[in-house]
Design a protein around this motif. Sequence first.
Motif: not given
Length: 141
Positions: A77, A70, A111, A74, A116, A105
């Motif tokens: 992104n 994750e 989130y 992140e 993601n 974002y």
Amino acid sequence: MKNGLLILILGLFIYSCSTTQSRNMNMSSTETASDTLRIANDSLEYEIMIIEPGFNAWLATQQPRGFFSETSLENRNRVYVTQYNQRVLQPLQYDPNIYIQQINYDPTIHYGYEVNYLLFNYFRYFERRYKQRFVGSRGGF
């Protein structure tokens, strides 16, 4: 011969303009229903909605959920969204039919993995489909 080539190029230009209109949400209900992903969390008041023909089929061929961490998603992104939003603000340099609106974002909001994962894969799909390149993307990963 030159006129024929000019007519061919003009025809391709007109055709390409008409195909980008589908990106502006002018799709039939069957296309929209089959190629729409919506994930929302009302308590955080966020929503991710991806309406892109072919995205679902493409997503099924990508690395499965859990392949990336994750934190990794992140971080990637954050870079993608920053560059994408900068391009939205430069319509003379980047095609406004491709870069339609900014993505809200906030890197301080958690989130969750699913959002993601989908956002990251959307950017990868976007790069390949529209032949765009973002700094920091590896193209083949």
